[in-house]
Scaffold this motif. Structure first.
Motif, PDB file in Angstrom:
ATOM      1  N   LEU A 109      45.413  59.035 -16.524  1.00  0.00           N
ATOM      2  CA  LEU A 109      45.080  58.830 -17.928  1.00  0.00           C
ATOM      3  C   LEU A 109      46.237  58.199 -18.671  1.00  0.00           C
ATOM      4  CD1 LEU A 109      43.187  62.043 -18.981  1.00  0.00           C
ATOM      5  CD2 LEU A 109      42.291  59.747 -18.647  1.00  0.00           C
ATOM      6  N   GLY A 110      47.392  58.714 -18.398  1.00  0.00           N
ATOM      7  CA  GLY A 110      48.586  58.105 -18.975  1.00  0.00           C
ATOM      8  C   GLY A 110      49.093  57.075 -17.995  1.00  0.00           C
ATOM      9  N   LEU A 111      50.312  56.681 -18.188  1.00  0.00           N
ATOM     10  CA  LEU A 111      50.898  55.779 -17.214  1.00  0.00           C
ATOM     11  C   LEU A 111      51.578  56.633 -16.168  1.00  0.00           C
ATOM     12  CD1 LEU A 111      52.502  53.053 -19.500  1.00  0.00           C
ATOM     13  CD2 LEU A 111      50.478  52.834 -18.053  1.00  0.00           C
ATOM     14  N   PRO A 112      51.019  56.669 -14.968  1.00  0.00           N
ATOM     15  CA  PRO A 112      51.619  57.564 -13.992  1.00  0.00           C
ATOM     16  C   PRO A 112      52.985  57.063 -13.556  1.00  0.00           C
ATOM     17  CG  PRO A 112      49.844  56.306 -13.007  1.00  0.00           C
ATOM     18  CD  PRO A 112      49.915  55.912 -14.432  1.00  0.00           C
ATOM     19  N   GLY A 113      53.864  57.993 -13.370  1.00  0.00           N
ATOM     20  CA  GLY A 113      55.164  57.628 -12.841  1.00  0.00           C
ATOM     21  C   GLY A 113      55.043  57.429 -11.341  1.00  0.00           C
ATOM     22  N   ASP A 162      38.805  66.838 -20.622  1.00  0.00           N
ATOM     23  CA  ASP A 162      39.010  68.066 -21.399  1.00  0.00           C
ATOM     24  C   ASP A 162      39.585  69.175 -20.533  1.00  0.00           C
ATOM     25  OD1 ASP A 162      38.117  66.864 -23.630  1.00  0.00           O
ATOM     26  OD2 ASP A 162      36.129  67.824 -23.638  1.00  0.00           O
ATOM     27  N   ASP A 163      39.032  69.301 -19.352  1.00  0.00           N
ATOM     28  CA  ASP A 163      39.514  70.369 -18.467  1.00  0.00           C
ATOM     29  C   ASP A 163      40.982  70.153 -18.093  1.00  0.00           C
ATOM     30  OD1 ASP A 163      37.090  71.515 -18.681  1.00  0.00           O
ATOM     31  OD2 ASP A 163      36.417  71.093 -16.634  1.00  0.00           O
ATOM     32  N   HIS A 164      41.311  68.893 -17.852  1.00  0.00           N
ATOM     33  CA  HIS A 164      42.713  68.621 -17.520  1.00  0.00           C
ATOM     34  C   HIS A 164      43.633  68.904 -18.696  1.00  0.00           C
ATOM     35  CE1 HIS A 164      41.933  66.981 -13.578  1.00  0.00           C
ATOM     36  NE2 HIS A 164      43.244  66.922 -13.432  1.00  0.00           N
ATOM     37  N   LEU A 165      43.139  68.495 -19.856  1.00  0.00           N
ATOM     38  CA  LEU A 165      43.963  68.775 -21.038  1.00  0.00           C
ATOM     39  C   LEU A 165      44.113  70.282 -21.234  1.00  0.00           C
ATOM     40  CD1 LEU A 165      42.635  66.086 -23.534  1.00  0.00           C
ATOM     41  CD2 LEU A 165      44.837  66.146 -22.351  1.00  0.00           C
ATOM     42  N   ALA A 166      43.033  70.995 -20.956  1.00  0.00           N
ATOM     43  CA  ALA A 166      43.086  72.455 -21.103  1.00  0.00           C
ATOM     44  C   ALA A 166      44.103  73.049 -20.134  1.00  0.00           C
ATOM     45  CB  ALA A 166      41.713  73.051 -20.858  1.00  0.00           C
ATOM     46  N   VAL A 167      44.096  72.529 -18.926  1.00  0.00           N
ATOM     47  CA  VAL A 167      45.044  73.060 -17.939  1.00  0.00           C
ATOM     48  C   VAL A 167      46.482  72.763 -18.403  1.00  0.00           C
ATOM     49  CG1 VAL A 167      45.890  72.811 -15.576  1.00  0.00           C
ATOM     50  CG2 VAL A 167      43.444  72.992 -16.015  1.00  0.00           C
ATOM     51  N   GLN A 168      46.650  71.553 -18.914  1.00  0.00           N
ATOM     52  CA  GLN A 168      47.990  71.218 -19.414  1.00  0.00           C
ATOM     53  C   GLN A 168      48.387  72.160 -20.552  1.00  0.00           C
ATOM     54  OE1 GLN A 168      49.349  67.367 -19.882  1.00  0.00           O
ATOM     55  NE2 GLN A 168      48.425  66.596 -18.014  1.00  0.00           N
ATOM     56  N   ALA A 169      47.399  72.435 -21.410  1.00  0.00           N
ATOM     57  CA  ALA A 169      47.691  73.328 -22.534  1.00  0.00           C
ATOM     58  C   ALA A 169      48.043  74.727 -22.023  1.00  0.00           C
ATOM     59  CB  ALA A 169      46.500  73.401 -23.474  1.00  0.00           C
ATOM     60  N   PRO A 220      51.161  68.179 -14.889  1.00  0.00           N
ATOM     61  CA  PRO A 220      51.906  67.272 -15.769  1.00  0.00           C
ATOM     62  C   PRO A 220      53.373  67.188 -15.351  1.00  0.00           C
ATOM     63  CG  PRO A 220      51.512  69.368 -16.871  1.00  0.00           C
ATOM     64  CD  PRO A 220      50.791  69.434 -15.565  1.00  0.00           C
ATOM     65  N   SER A 221      54.036  66.163 -15.859  1.00  0.00           N
ATOM     66  CA  SER A 221      55.444  65.993 -15.464  1.00  0.00           C
ATOM     67  C   SER A 221      56.328  67.076 -16.091  1.00  0.00           C
ATOM     68  CB  SER A 221      55.945  64.620 -15.898  1.00  0.00           C
ATOM     69  OG  SER A 221      55.851  64.537 -17.306  1.00  0.00           O
ATOM     70  N   THR A 222      55.766  67.887 -16.967  1.00  0.00           N
ATOM     71  CA  THR A 222      56.564  68.935 -17.617  1.00  0.00           C
ATOM     72  C   THR A 222      56.475  70.268 -16.884  1.00  0.00           C
ATOM     73  OG1 THR A 222      54.662  69.291 -19.028  1.00  0.00           O
ATOM     74  CG2 THR A 222      56.464  67.982 -19.935  1.00  0.00           C
ATOM     75  N   THR A 223      56.008  70.222 -15.648  1.00  0.00           N
ATOM     76  CA  THR A 223      56.074  71.460 -14.871  1.00  0.00           C
ATOM     77  C   THR A 223      56.598  71.170 -13.477  1.00  0.00           C
ATOM     78  OG1 THR A 223      54.881  73.446 -14.185  1.00  0.00           O
ATOM     79  CG2 THR A 223      53.691  71.375 -13.991  1.00  0.00           C
ATOM     80  N   GLY A 282      54.650  72.868  -8.864  1.00  0.00           N
ATOM     81  CA  GLY A 282      54.048  72.309  -7.649  1.00  0.00           C
ATOM     82  C   GLY A 282      55.055  72.050  -6.550  1.00  0.00           C
ATOM     83  N   GLY A 283      56.331  72.046  -6.882  1.00  0.00           N
ATOM     84  CA  GLY A 283      57.301  71.607  -5.886  1.00  0.00           C
ATOM     85  C   GLY A 283      57.005  70.160  -5.570  1.00  0.00           C
ATOM     86  N   LYS A 284      56.714  69.896  -4.314  1.00  0.00           N
ATOM     87  CA  LYS A 284      56.397  68.516  -3.946  1.00  0.00           C
ATOM     88  C   LYS A 284      54.944  68.177  -4.257  1.00  0.00           C
ATOM     89  CE  LYS A 284      59.860  67.377  -0.592  1.00  0.00           C
ATOM     90  NZ  LYS A 284      60.311  67.798   0.720  1.00  0.00           N
ATOM     91  N   ASP A 285      54.135  69.193  -4.478  1.00  0.00           N
ATOM     92  CA  ASP A 285      52.717  68.942  -4.758  1.00  0.00           C
ATOM     93  C   ASP A 285      52.538  68.470  -6.185  1.00  0.00           C
ATOM     94  OD1 ASP A 285      52.005  69.781  -2.229  1.00  0.00           O
ATOM     95  OD2 ASP A 285      51.931  71.889  -2.851  1.00  0.00           O
ATOM     96  N   LYS A 286      51.710  67.442  -6.316  1.00  0.00           N
ATOM     97  CA  LYS A 286      51.494  66.890  -7.658  1.00  0.00           C
ATOM     98  C   LYS A 286      50.223  67.452  -8.291  1.00  0.00           C
ATOM     99  CE  LYS A 286      55.073  64.576  -6.898  1.00  0.00           C
ATOM    100  NZ  LYS A 286      56.286  65.276  -7.294  1.00  0.00           N
ATOM    101  N   ALA A 287      49.453  68.137  -7.525  1.00  0.00           N
ATOM    102  CA  ALA A 287      48.239  68.753  -8.062  1.00  0.00           C
ATOM    103  C   ALA A 287      48.003  70.052  -7.302  1.00  0.00           C
ATOM    104  CB  ALA A 287      47.058  67.818  -7.889  1.00  0.00           C
ATOM    105  N   LEU A 288      47.362  70.978  -7.981  1.00  0.00           N
ATOM    106  CA  LEU A 288      47.115  72.276  -7.348  1.00  0.00           C
ATOM    107  C   LEU A 288      45.775  72.823  -7.832  1.00  0.00           C
ATOM    108  CD1 LEU A 288      50.511  74.173  -7.802  1.00  0.00           C
ATOM    109  CD2 LEU A 288      49.577  73.335  -5.636  1.00  0.00           C
TER     110      LEU A 288
END
Ligand code: TPP
Ligand code: MG
Length: 1052
Positions: free
Chosen positions: A96-100, A129-136, A194-197, A200-206
């Protein structure tokens, strides 16, 4: 409840609320809240099906490797990527954003998120929405996870003002469960992190379940951290990384054993004292023994980062334990304090849990030398905070440690005091000021959830006792003190934080107090439920020993062995202590000045006059604009001031500002650092000083003339302070304790403001040497005089300083050449009210010329700053001149002393009013006026001589202050002694308890025996009558009072 409610609120945002509610609703199912073993969260996600969210990073890694070198990957990957090239097969995932780099976008996770939406299809609102909720939710945990963290070893809900027993242990409250909308199946959906957590360690999604589990374990277990209010993203990420990274908190067995050993010593020390001196107050650490390993961990880690010296301040709780087990002060010296022995050296001493210490030793863990000082403190909680900071700052300054890499401070606090005492706030506000920062302090709170007998719900209005630290953006780590490994983890982070960002950080050790406030106090009177719980709580050492034995990290025999060994050490030390016959206060000195006193005649001061060339040089430099005057635009008004100064110098004259500058400049020339600190001191409250010139067109471009006197001069520091007296005066006192070869000065805006720093004055400045054999040459400049400005700004409360002076009003010391210096040596401080710039010059220089250090309190003028008569010639400052304790009248009265009818003694600005009135009324022959410039210690010898000079004169003390204020009550009995000699007012107790303690007084002078012998001369009072307020608010009334005073003074 309070914390639980707050975390629930944080899980809001439309989706956040649903997910948060869901999370809490699952208390009967495989709840994410059920507490898994602590370190399990470090394991990666349980299942990683091919190409689910958590393995996309693996694909990306493969792809990147293949791009670099196709032969480096398995043939099947090679074929896959080859086919994908340009064909829309594999591509770096969008987001959604610009992925690093290496980040995974939501759309790449769609199959697993929404069940069957094909790749490349538009992302549905729900998914977003769900992703935003998870980020929140992730953010909510980071922000507010601490509110439900299990911080309290005794399970008391200490932030709740209504209930005292936590219901968190019974599961999440119903009102949170009610809101959930998401289904159980959401728990297995995978979400991009998100990049602010860093969970995940090396995992980018969980999967959501795993996200929540890891967040719970990071933020809601035994560490509750407050940091999201910090404005710096870098700093927030830094903390997140150190808390969230899987596997970050895995101590080795070696480390665990070290923690256990330290905990054993901490507990062993208290139990040894309890057994040997069961009825002695010691303010033991029971219930927070973890403090010792915690402090040691902070010190070890800081040493690894290069710190060589640590200045510490702490209250009563656990102080002896810290001295013994953190500083490693010889145990025998500590035990000697319990023996009730007399002191072998001077001073009145202090109770054992207030004394300071200074130790230099090898840190066995880091193998580096370390210096540890615990600053002595009074009972006044938190009052030592600014002292510690000033001392630390000074050490940094004199070592050239501009970034605080070598010297740091640690401040310990009690929970009630940290929240309740305003000085904590004042000290915190110094933490980032250029001339006051110590580049980060580690604060450790022994939060035993009680202050004496008062619960937190009655002692503070903030949720946490540490909230004051939020004002300076300090991260706050609350930690359950019964989990030693979590405590050590936050200690490591705190030390590293300080070393990295050089800012304050707080460790809140949530613990309990096993005994009453002290060992003989009964806590059940007031906290019955709390103490019932405490009684059932196993000591931390027992718990941790059992844990390590269960883990196989130690054997039961080893646990016992460590304990027995320490017991033996204590016993041996006690044997040694029993051999002592005296205690030595010097063993408890926090700031030794090695070399300063050695080889000095304790009664010989150096001269204070200087050669004229020096005066001319300093005067000219001080009166000159910046060297690059053409570019450096100064204010026209300042230009005029400099010009007038230059004219004065050319006429060999000084006004107040010049006299002060001459004192500073000549000391700087001699290599003495001068530091002048206080509100608006750079310009001077009364715009008379101008030690910092400001470029009128360029921001921050300044010029400091006194920093540019000589190429090899000592540094000059002049610094406007925060608007604090308690904090800043304390800070400067601490600064003055480090180096005796520095003139440290605090100036009050107006003298009356010193009363908000009263504790520093009473507890430290006036009594510090007597209690702690610690000297200080600190100077306090207190503008004082009745100028018709109303009740405020008129009085620095001279009477209070004089009342606290320790010279005996009834004792006239033996007259000799050393009279003046001996008096200074014996007194607790010097109080003066100078009337000439030359005398100011000398008294400031005398601070350094003395072979010892005493605080100097000067009442400084306001109108005299510009008074045409309050000027001094260079002749009064040259070589051979000195400070005049009394300035006698050299005019017409002195020429014919026998004809003088009235001898007026006075001090300060009133002199000029008296003189003017006398001269205007043609009474210069009849009235002689002497100025007492040094009021305390009282110049008995000079007053006696001056009275003798005018045998026919009536003697009066004239002051502008009210009768119950000013110097009158101090000088009255001393005049009597000056006129009649020592008196023994202790006579009735002679041979009694007091005289055996303090020694007997000299024999009284015999009373006049015959009628021919004259009666002793009397001393009369001229001045305002008694009053409750220092001055009238009415200008007319003020003028009337002045007129009346002058009439009285000139009445013959
Ligand atoms: C300025 C000040 N006010 C009052 C006291 C009296 N007093 C001594 S200890 C104490 C309670 C301190 O509670 P806390 O800060 O939580 O420390 P604890 O004793 O619990 O370790 C009080 C009120 C004091 N020493 N200093
Ligand atoms: Mg407490």
């Amino acid at each position: 409840m309070h914390r639980a409610r707050t975390i629930f609120k944080t899980l809001t945002g439309p989706q956040g609320q649903k997910l948060g509610a869901w999370l809490l609703a699952r208390k009967n199912g495989p709840s994410v809240l059920c507490v898994a073993p602590l370190r399990e969260y470090t394991t990666p996600a349980a299942s990683e099906p091919f190409l689910n969210g958590s393995s996309t990073s693996y694909v990306e890694d493969m792809y990147n490797a293949w791009l670099a070198d196709p032969s480096s990957v398995h043939a099947s990957w090679d074929s896959y990527f080859r086919n994908s090239q340009g064909g829309g097969g594999y591509q770096a995932p969008p987001s959604l954003g610009l992925p690093g780099r290496n980040e995974v976008a939501i759309s790449s996770l769609l199959p697993s998120l929404s069940g069957g939406v094909s790749l490349g299809a538009p992302v549905s609102d729900k998914v977003i929405d769900d992703h935003l909720a998870v980020q929140a939710i992730i953010r909510s945990y980071q922000s507010r996870g601490h509110l439900v963290a299990l911080l309290d070893p005794i399970g008391i809900m200490y932030t709740d003002r209504k209930t005292t027993i936590s219901d968190r242990f019974g599961g999440p409250p119903d009102e949170i469960i009610r809101q959930h909308k998401l289904e159980e199946t959401d728990m297995d959906r995978t979400f991009k992190l998100p990049s602010t957590t860093f969970i995940g360690g090396k995992d980018k999604a969980l999967p959501l379940r795993e996200i929540l589990r890891r967040l719970e374990l990071t933020y809601c277990r035994h560490i509750g951290v407050e940091f999201m209010f910090i404005n710096s993203l870098e700093q927030c990420n830094w903390i997140r990384q150190r808390l969230e990274t899987p596997g970050i908190m895995n101590p080795t067995n070696e480390q665990k054993r070290l923690i256990l050993a330290r905990l054993t010593r901490a507990a062993g020390f208290e139990s040894f004292l309890a057994r040997k001196w069961s009825s002695e107050k010691r303010f033991g650490l029971e219930g927070c023994e973890i403090l010792i390993p915690a402090m040691k961990q902070v010190i070890d880690r800081s040493t690894e980062f290069g710190v060589e010296s640590i200045v510490m301040g702490m209250p009563h709780r656990g102080r002896l334990n810290v001295l013994a087990n953190v500083c490693r002060k010889p145990l025998s010296q500590i035990f000697t304090q319990f023996a009730g022995l007399e002191a072998a050296d001077d001073g009145s001493g202090d109770v054992k849990y207030h004394l300071g210490t200074y130790i230099e030793r090898l840190n066995r863990v880091t193998n580096k030398n370390i210096r540890l000082a615990v600053v002595a403190n009074p009972s006044h909680l938190e009052a030592a905070d600014p002292i510690v900071q000033g001392k630390t700052r000074a050490e940094q300054f004199y070592r050239g440690d501009g970034e605080g890499k070598k010297v740091m401070s640690i401040l310990l606090h009690g929970d009630a005091a940290f929240a309740g005492q305003g000085i904590v706030y004042e000290t915190m506000h110094l933490s980032d000021l250029p001339d006051y920062t110590t580049h980060g302090t580690v604060h450790i709170v022994v939060n035993n959830q009680i202050g004496f007998t008062t619960d937190p719900r009655h002692s503070r209005s903030s949720p946490y006792c540490t909230d004051v630290a939020r004002v300076v953006n300090a991260p706050i780590f609350h930690v359950n003190s019964d989990d030693p490994e979590s405590v050590m983890h936050v200690c490591n982070i705190a030390a590293e934080w300080r070393a990295t960002f050089h800012k304050d950080v707080v460790i809140d050790l949530v613990c309990y107090r096993r005994n009453g406030h002290n060992e003989i106090d009964e806590p059940m009177f007031t906290q019955p439920l709390m103490y019932r719980k405490i009684k059932k709580t196993k000591p931390a050492l027992e718990k941790y020993s059992e844990q390590l034995i269960a883990e196989g990290a130690v054997t039961p025999e080893e646990v016992k062995d460590v304990k027995d060994k320490y017991e033996k050490i204590c016993e041996e030390a006690l044997e040694k202590a029993r051999e002592e016959t005296h205690i030595k206060y010097k063993d408890w000195l926090d700031s030794p000045w090695s070399g300063f006193f050695e080889g000095k005649d304790p009664l010989k001061a150096s001269p204070t006059g200087v050669i004229e060339d020096t005066l001319v040089h300093i005067g000219k430099r001080f009166s000159s604009p910046p060297p690059n005057a053409a570019e450096f635009v100064i204010h026209k008004g300042v230009e005029r001031i400099l010009k007038a100064r230059m004219e004065m110098v050319e006429n060999r004259m000084t006004d107040w500002a010049l006299g002060e500058a001459m004192a500073f400049g000549s000391l700087l020339k001699e290599g003495i650092h001068v530091r002048l600190s206080g509100q608006d001191v750079e310009r001077g409250t009364f715009s008379h000083r101008h030690h910092v010139l400001h470029h009128q067109n360029v921001d921050k471009a300044t010029y400091r003339p006194l920093c540019n006197l000589y190429p090899d001069q000592a540094p000059y520091t002049v610094c406007n302070s925060s608007l604090s007296e308690f904090g800043v005066l304390g800070f400067e006192l601490g600064f003055s304790m480090t180096n005796p070869n520095a003139l440290v000065i605090w100036e009050a805006q107006f003298g009356d403001f010193n009363n908000t720093a009263q504790c520093i004055i009473d507890q430290f400045i006036s009594s510090g040497q007597a209690k702690w054999v610690r000297q200080s040459g600190l100077v306090m400049l207190l503008p004082h005089a009745l100028e018709g400005m109303g009740p405020e700004h008129s009085s620095a409360r001279l009477e209070r300083f004089l009342q606290m002076s320790s010279d005996d009003p009834d004792y006239f010391p033996p007259e000799s050449d050393e009279f003046a210096v001996r008096q200074l040596h014996d007194i607790n401080w010097i109080v003066a009210n100078c009337t000439t710039p030359a005398n100011l010059f000398h008294i400031l220089r005398r601070q350094i010329a003395l072979p010892f250090r005493k605080p100097l309190i000067i009442m400084t003028p306001k109108s005299l700053l510009r008074h045409p008569e309050a000027r001094s010639s260079f002749d009064d400052m040259k070589e051979g001149t000195e400070f005049k304790r009394v300035i006698v009248d050299a005019g017409e009265s002195a020429a014919n002393p026998d004809g003088v009818k009235k001898l007026l003694f006075c001090s300060g600005k009133v002199y000029y009013d008296l003189k003017k009135a006398r001269d205007e009324r043609g009474l210069s022959k009849d009235i002689s006026i002497a100025r007492v410039e040094q009021i305390s210690p009282f110049p008995y010898d000079l007053v006696k001589a001056e009275c003798a000079k005018y045998p026919n004169a009536k003697i009066f003390w004239a002051q502008e202050e009210h009768k119950n204020q000013g110097a009158w009550t101090y000088v009255q009995p001393r005049f009597y002694t000056a006129l009649t000699g020592s008196r023994d007012v202790n006579q009735p107790q002679k041979g009694g308890w007091f005289s055996s303690l303090f020694g007997s007084k000299p024999e009284p002078k015999p009373e006049p025996k015959s009628e021919t012998e004259p009666e002793p001369r009397e001393i009369g009072y001229i001045g305002r009558p008694t009053a409750a307020s220092p001055a009238t608010g009415s200008k007319a009334q003020h003028l009337k009072e002045v007129a009346s005073l002058l009439d009285d003074a000139t009445h013959l």
